[in-house]
Scaffold this active site. Structure first.
Site, short mmCIF file in Angstrom:
data_model
loop_
_atom_site.label_atom_id
_atom_site.label_comp_id
_atom_site.label_asym_id
_atom_site.label_seq_id
_atom_site.Cartn_x
_atom_site.Cartn_y
_atom_site.Cartn_z
N PHE A 39 -21.21 24.40 -8.75
CA PHE A 39 -21.01 23.26 -7.85
C PHE A 39 -21.13 23.76 -6.42
O PHE A 39 -20.34 24.60 -5.97
CB PHE A 39 -19.65 22.61 -8.10
CG PHE A 39 -19.54 21.98 -9.47
CD1 PHE A 39 -20.00 20.69 -9.69
CD2 PHE A 39 -19.03 22.70 -10.54
CE1 PHE A 39 -19.94 20.12 -10.95
CE2 PHE A 39 -18.97 22.13 -11.82
CZ PHE A 39 -19.42 20.84 -12.02
N ILE A 77 -17.09 26.95 -8.51
CA ILE A 77 -17.04 26.20 -7.25
C ILE A 77 -17.45 27.18 -6.15
O ILE A 77 -16.84 28.25 -6.02
CB ILE A 77 -15.59 25.71 -6.97
CG1 ILE A 77 -15.06 24.83 -8.11
CG2 ILE A 77 -15.51 25.01 -5.62
CD1 ILE A 77 -15.65 23.46 -8.20
N CYS A 78 -18.48 26.84 -5.38
CA CYS A 78 -18.93 27.71 -4.30
C CYS A 78 -17.82 27.84 -3.25
O CYS A 78 -17.41 26.86 -2.63
CB CYS A 78 -20.19 27.16 -3.66
SG CYS A 78 -20.72 28.15 -2.25
N ILE A 79 -17.36 29.06 -3.07
CA ILE A 79 -16.16 29.27 -2.25
C ILE A 79 -16.38 28.90 -0.78
O ILE A 79 -15.52 28.25 -0.17
CB ILE A 79 -15.62 30.72 -2.40
CG1 ILE A 79 -14.31 30.90 -1.63
CG2 ILE A 79 -16.62 31.77 -1.98
CD1 ILE A 79 -13.54 32.15 -2.00
N ALA A 82 -16.48 25.20 -0.42
CA ALA A 82 -15.18 24.60 -0.73
C ALA A 82 -14.19 24.74 0.41
O ALA A 82 -13.54 23.77 0.82
CB ALA A 82 -14.61 25.22 -2.00
#
Lengths: 130, 117
Positions: A39, A77-79, A82
């Protein structure tokens, strides 16, 4: 076949997360494997455990979580995407001194390396844009 | 492994261009044989002398100038889409190989993986 899905669009304002979910279900039904869903961009909102789906509308956070738990899909989840959108897991909340966190397992934080690694190690990579 | 990044959005109206370039650089650092294709509005990313400082945004053109340092040599741009914006080769910030729109399906077929931005 083994797939990595890359998802760009926000769950609340784009069809992207739903289309990717429908694709994943169809592929699994046919005996394929979804190794990873990455994501990226606004799609990182899928990880928030604090969203409340309006009555009669799909709860995409819950749907992805359940599908991942049943079929062992790595939900990344792409840090960097995010953090700038106010999505943090427990560790990052502690690191940046935030009062709360909203990302929990099976969603996990990682970087763009996981996008490239997922694409390279799966048979196919498919992007679901905005 | 051959990775192709297709970048088809203008540089500053959204972060798509920047997100694509960052992914491309990560692919190169993972030793992938990376190709980047600029087409559609994406050709605008190649215009020389961008000054997005007032926006304020990071200069994606400056990021593209790092491609060579990352060993990314396959930089392609769609000739017809350059014409749409009246762009000439000497107005680009780097040396890109011009390809015709009809070449693109063949280019994609040669790749192991394709990512769109």
């Amino acid at each position: 076949m083994n797939y990595t899905l890359v998802i760009h669009g926000a769950p609340a304002s784009s069809q992207s997360c739903q289309t990717a979910l429908s694709f994943a279900r169809a592929a699994l039904n046919r005996g394929h494997k979804i190794a990873r869903a990455f994501f990226f961009r606004d799609a990182v909102h899928i990880g928030s455990g604090l969203t409340v789906a309006p009555q009669g509308e799909a709860d995409l956070h819950k749907a992805w979580k359940e599908l991942a738990e049943e079929h062992e899909i790595d939900l990344v989840i792409c840090i960097s995407a995010a953090l700038k959108r106010g999505l943090v897991d427990e560790r990052e909340a502690r690191r940046y001194d935030k009062v709360s966190h909203n990302i929990d397992a099976p969603f996990n934080f990682s970087g763009l390396g996981q996008l490239i690694d997922g694409a390279a190690t799966s048979d196919h990579v498919i992007t679901f844009g905005d | 492994m051959k990775f192709c990044f297709i970048s088809s959005h203008a540089p500053y109206g959204s972060t798509l261009a920047r997100d694509g370039i960052e992914s491309l650089l990560v692919a190169a650092s993972y030793d992938m044989n990376a190709t980047v294709l600029f087409m559609g509005d994406g050709v605008l990313q190649l215009v020389a002398e961008q000054e997005p400082g007032e926006l304020p945004q990071k200069n994606t053109g400056a990021m593209l100038q790092a491609l060579e340092m990352y060993g990314i040599e396959n930089i392609l741009v769609c000739r017809e889409d350059m014409l749409v914006f009246g762009l000439q080769a000497e107005q680009l910030l780097l040396k890109a190989k011009q390809v015709s729109r009809s070449d693109i399906p063949g280019i994609i077929r040669e790749q192991d993986r394709v990512l769109n931005f």
